[in-house]
Write an enzyme that holds these catalytic residues in place. Structure first.
Site, mmCIF file in Angstrom:
data_model
loop_
_atom_site.group_PDB
_atom_site.id
_atom_site.type_symbol
_atom_site.label_atom_id
_atom_site.label_comp_id
_atom_site.label_asym_id
_atom_site.label_seq_id
_atom_site.Cartn_x
_atom_site.Cartn_y
_atom_site.Cartn_z
ATOM 1 C CB SER A 137 -0.952 -0.042 1.194
ATOM 2 O OG SER A 137 -1.913 0.985 1.120
ATOM 3 C CG ASP A 187 -6.874 -1.982 -3.649
ATOM 4 O OD1 ASP A 187 -7.241 -0.879 -3.189
ATOM 5 O OD2 ASP A 187 -5.686 -2.342 -3.690
ATOM 6 C CG HIS A 223 -5.975 -1.621 0.124
ATOM 7 N ND1 HIS A 223 -5.184 -1.324 -0.968
ATOM 8 C CD2 HIS A 223 -5.344 -1.087 1.201
ATOM 9 C CE1 HIS A 223 -4.132 -0.641 -0.566
ATOM 10 N NE2 HIS A 223 -4.193 -0.485 0.735
#
Length: 289
Positions: A127, A223, A253
């Site tokens: 991320s 996501d 995600h």
């Protein structure tokens, strides 16, 4: 977030590794806390992976993502250096970017002392950490430094993204919404929102992608960052960079850290670790005298 993660840790065992030690990574006057993980029965000359945790640049720490770093260490049989980079909004861009660079340069310079192999130093991130890994790879290339590979898991590579376009397609992404992405960009960029349109901090907006380390990129179908992760893979491939994409259509995600709570997330995590371990063998740098 801290309460949820620590409560889950009481229910699930953490992956077992060999030696864990906290240290300070220092380079050119900058200092960043790190946690170093070594596998059980570790020899010398192992791959060395510098890991940047997720959390939207505002959440997370080496302690909260301890289980992810442990699993990377165990499953890839690698030395893992987990970076405790500074967080926004108290420390907006470029603090995290600078810390990521400091830790990676420290790891490169100290790879033998860490028990690592100088031909297989890599960066990895999830991320926001994927942004930092990609950004570090770009910056090191421009400095004439070489990495063997990069692992980008659900990376956020465009802080200037148009969240209205994401919302027009779908607004109900689990655990990371378009409004979350707007908050993340605002908190990380602080008083310099216009800079989000260039690199750094947005790797997708870099002008040149040639000469970057081979990349394994993992994206999740549920996501909001999926399309920009795929776009980054396409840009790398067009520049002649070897790229391997793992698209987990049924994942959300933050799946990478859910390997104990979800069998499907565990399979996805296992696939990523296995692929990157092979990638580090395939793309080890030439030995220099």
């Amino acid at each position: 977030m801290r309460r949820a993660i620590m409560a889950a840790r009481e229910r699930f065992p953490v992956p077992v590794v060999g030696v864990i030690e906290d240290a300070i990574a220092g380079f050119e006057g900058a200092h960043v806390p790190v946690r170093v993980y070594r596998p059980r029965d570790a020899q010398t000359g192992l791959p060395t992976v510098v890991f940047f945790h997720g959390g939207g640049f505002v959440l997370g720490s080496v302690e909260l993502m301890d289980d992810i770093a442990r699993k990377l260490c165990r499953d890839m049989n690698a030395v893992v250096v987990s970076a405790d980079y500074r967080l926004a909004p108290e420390h907006p861009f470029p603090a995290a970017h600078d810390d990521a660079l400091t830790v990676t340069l420290w790891a490169i310079r100290n790879v033998a002392a860490l028990g690592g192999d100088a031909t297989r130093v890599a960066v990895a991130g999830e991320s926001a950490g994927g942004n930092l890994a990609a950004s570090t790879a770009l910056t090191l290339r421009d400095r004439g430094e070489r990495l063997a590979a990069q692992l980008l898991v659900v990376p956020g590579v465009d802080l200037a993204r148009d969240t209205s376009l994401i919302e027009a397609k779908r607004s109900d992404f689990p655990m990371l919404s378009p409004s979350d992405l707007r908050d993340i960009s605002q908190l990380y960029m602080g008083l310099n929102p216009a800079q989000a349109r260039i690199f750094p901090p947005s790797p997708l907006h870099a002008e040149d992608f040639t000469g970057l380390p081979p990349a394994v990129i993992a994206v999740a179908g549920h996501d909001p960052l999926c399309e920009e992760g795929l776009a980054y893979a396409e840009r790398l491939g067009a520049a002649g960079v070897p790229v391997q994409v793992h698209w987990f259509e049924d994942m959300f995600h933050p799946f990478f850290g859910f390997f104990e709570a979800s069998a499907a997330a565990r399979r996805a995590n296992n696939e990523i670790c296995h692929a990157f371990a092979g990638w580090l063998q395939q793309y080890a740098l030439p030995v220099t005298q």
